[in-house]
Design an enzyme around this catalytic site. Structure first.
Site, PDB file in Angstrom:
ATOM      1  CG  ASN A 151      -0.329  -0.158   2.522  1.00 10.67           C
ATOM      2  OD1 ASN A 151       0.765  -0.706   2.639  1.00 10.67           O
ATOM      3  ND2 ASN A 151      -1.005   0.298   3.557  1.00 10.67           N
ATOM      4  CE  LYS A 174       8.027 -11.741  -0.252  1.00  8.40           C
ATOM      5  NZ  LYS A 174       7.104 -10.666  -0.687  1.00  8.40           N
ATOM      6  CB  SER A 227      -2.346  -8.983   6.867  1.00  3.94           C
ATOM      7  OG  SER A 227      -1.679 -10.217   6.683  1.00  3.94           O
ATOM      8  CD  GLU A 248       2.283  -0.342  10.729  1.00 11.74           C
ATOM      9  OE1 GLU A 248       1.158  -0.702  11.166  1.00 11.74           O
ATOM     10  OE2 GLU A 248       2.460   0.176   9.631  1.00 11.74           O
ATOM     11  CG  LEU A 249       1.172  -6.691  12.990  1.00 13.34           C
ATOM     12  CD1 LEU A 249       0.862  -7.722  14.065  1.00 13.34           C
ATOM     13  CD2 LEU A 249       1.730  -7.360  11.741  1.00 13.34           C
ATOM     14  CD  GLN A 280      -6.062  -0.187  -1.738  1.00 13.47           C
ATOM     15  OE1 GLN A 280      -6.132  -1.261  -2.296  1.00 13.47           O
ATOM     16  NE2 GLN A 280      -5.595   0.893  -2.365  1.00 13.47           N
ATOM     17  CB  CYS A 282      -2.340  -0.254   8.971  1.00  9.26           C
ATOM     18  SG  CYS A 282      -0.917   0.852   8.919  1.00  9.26           S
ATOM     19  CD  GLU A 379      -6.342  -3.499   8.676  1.00  8.39           C
ATOM     20  OE1 GLU A 379      -5.718  -2.427   8.737  1.00  8.39           O
ATOM     21  OE2 GLU A 379      -5.787  -4.618   8.791  1.00  8.39           O
TER      22      GLU A 379
END
Length: 476
Positions: A151, A174, A227, A248-249, A280, A282, A379
């Site tokens: 995002n 990655k 996620s 960081e979720l 989009q 968090c 979410e």
């Protein structure tokens, strides 16, 4: 076929089994493809980072700072190409893509400054006991794996890469398989700057590549943004190695609007919190808590504002909101529209996928949503706003905190003492008062509860890549 893996200072073709299609979400069509990195190539990248670590962590702070400023300068020189790629691969409107790039540039410059300050943090420690001296050393944690989402691809990678390099760590990055191209820029810049081979490595791939990296026993730390479902898998992999992680979720953030607030201004803040990046984020403030005294005036204006947002292809027209970035996300958001119909929710705006090419949905507002609705608690990661009314300050705080997430919140009130009081009571990592979601590199980013572990940005972001050592000496 794009050659997209940067390992030990060389560009190599992927040898994995997955073929990655890179899509234009405004058209719903691919425009590039690449082969994923194999597990063996992940091993090679980690080995290259391990080999490069001793020399890189011995470079002096001013050299690392110069390198980081070089990254910032080179990003600026590629400005138009990077903005266009964000618009094409992410579906971001131009103004959002421009802010993302400026954020990445600011991040590298900020951590260049902090890198230069690191030597001063190695200092003597006063001791109460006589006959001993002690000193502190801050050392790089080692080889770090960085896994970033789709995002905000250019931004979240800068938030991790800049402090890691500033600390003296070597890196295996990655990117997301949804947006794998833009992070290649960091490898290109590393070539231009003459960054030593192995200091930065980039491997692209899907779940197999991510699992190979997150479970690799050659890492000293892993930083993941994404996620909660994948984050829990990352945490399990790290636990097997007793390896430190930054996670960081997700979020299900609240925006609290009190009845002394200017209605039009409140609508602006609410719309920005749910429509930026097509929701989009968090940090999207997808739960609207509006006080009884303002609700009847605010909700119709909010409905009109959402209906009037210009939704379209950012490459061909001036838009306020672009498409969702992937077909998978488009299908997910559409499934929540179906759930809303099953639950009988009252829809004031949107509530549907748009009948056009690409992965577009309408900005959506549901009102009087029950607290046990899936749309209130889960979410969604799309431009879907759910509203509830409240009567008192205490009720607003209780309902805002009634979530398994705790990332951010926004408070809107003309009574600044009340706004500050409510901000202090909210169980989140960052609160905005009477503002859009302005994120500054000097402040921290991260949350409480199910929203993750650790902090990024600010000095806290750098400390996550540093190990503290104390040396104590007996004078006798």
């Amino acid at each position: 076929m794009t050659t997209s893996h940067y390992i030990a200072g060389r560009w190599v073709e992927g040898q994995g089994s997955d073929c990655i299609s890179v899509n234009d979400p405004a058209l719903g069509l691919p425009f590039a493809e690449l082969m994923a990195a194999s597990v063996a190539q992940v091993d090679q990248a980690v080995a290259a980072a391990r080999e490069a670590l001793p020399a890189w962590k011995q470079t002096n702070a001013s050299q690392r700072a110069a390198c980081l400023r070089g990254f910032a300068e080179q990003l600026g020189q590629r400005r138009e190409a990077l903005i266009t790629l964000q618009m094409r691969n992410n579906g971001k409107p131009r103004h959002e893509a421009e802010i993302d790039l400026d954020d990445a540039i600011a991040t590298f410059n900020y951590y260049a400054d902090l890198a230069e300050q690191l030597p001063q943090k190695n200092c003597d420690v006063p001791l109460a006991a006589p006959g001993f001296t002690a000193r502190t050393r801050l050392e790089p944690v080692g080889v770090v794996g960085l896994i970033v989402p789709w995002n905000f691809p250019l931004v979240t990678s800068a938030w991790k890469l800049a402090p890691a390099l500033a600390a003296g760590c070597t890196v295996v990055l990655k990117p997301s398989e949804v947006t794998p191209l833009i992070e290649q820029t960091y490898g290109q810049i590393a070539d231009t700057l003459g960054l030593p081979a192995g200091v930065l490595n980039i491997v692209n791939g899907k779940a197999e590549t991510g699992a190979a990296l997150s479970g690799h026993n050659g890492l000293d730390k892993l930083s993941f943004t994404g996620s909660n479902s994948v984050g829990s898998q990352v945490m399990r992999s790290a636990s097997a190695q007793c390896r430190p992680v930054t996670l960081e979720l997700g979020g299900k953030s609240a925006i609290v609007v009190f009845d002394d607030c200017d209605v039009e201004q409140a609508v602006e803040w609410i719309v920005a919190g749910i429509s930026w990046n097509a929701g989009q984020m968090c940090s999207a403030t997808s739960r609207l808590l509006v006080q009884d005294g303002i609700a009847d005036a605010l909700l119709p204006r909010l409905q009109a504002a959402l209906d009037n947002l210009r939704v379209g292809n950012p490459l061909s027209e001036e838009v306020d909101m672009g498409p969702l970035t992937s077909q998978a996300q488009w299908l997910k958001v559409a499934s929540y529209f179906a759930t809303a119909r099953e639950e009988g929710l009252q829809c004031l705006a949107g509530g549907k996928a748009l009948d056009r090419d690409g992965w577009f949905v309408s900005p959506t507002l549901y009102v009087d949503v029950p607290a046990d609705s899936r749309l209130w608690t889960e979410e969604i990661f799309g431009p879907v706003l759910c509203a509830r009314r409240f009567a008192t300050e205490a009720q607003a705080i209780a309902e805002a905190n009634d979530s398994r997430f705790g990332l951010v919140a926004t408070v809107c009130s003309a009574d600044l003492e009340r706004a500050e009081r409510v901000a202090d009571a909210l169980e989140v990592g960052h609160v905005w008062i009477n503002s859009v979601q302005a994120v500054f590199v000097e402040t921290s980013w991260g949350g409480t509860k199910g929203s993750g572990i650790g902090r990024e940005l600010g000095p806290w972001g750098l400390s996550g890549y540093l190990s503290v050592k104390h040396v104590t000496r007996c004078l006798g």
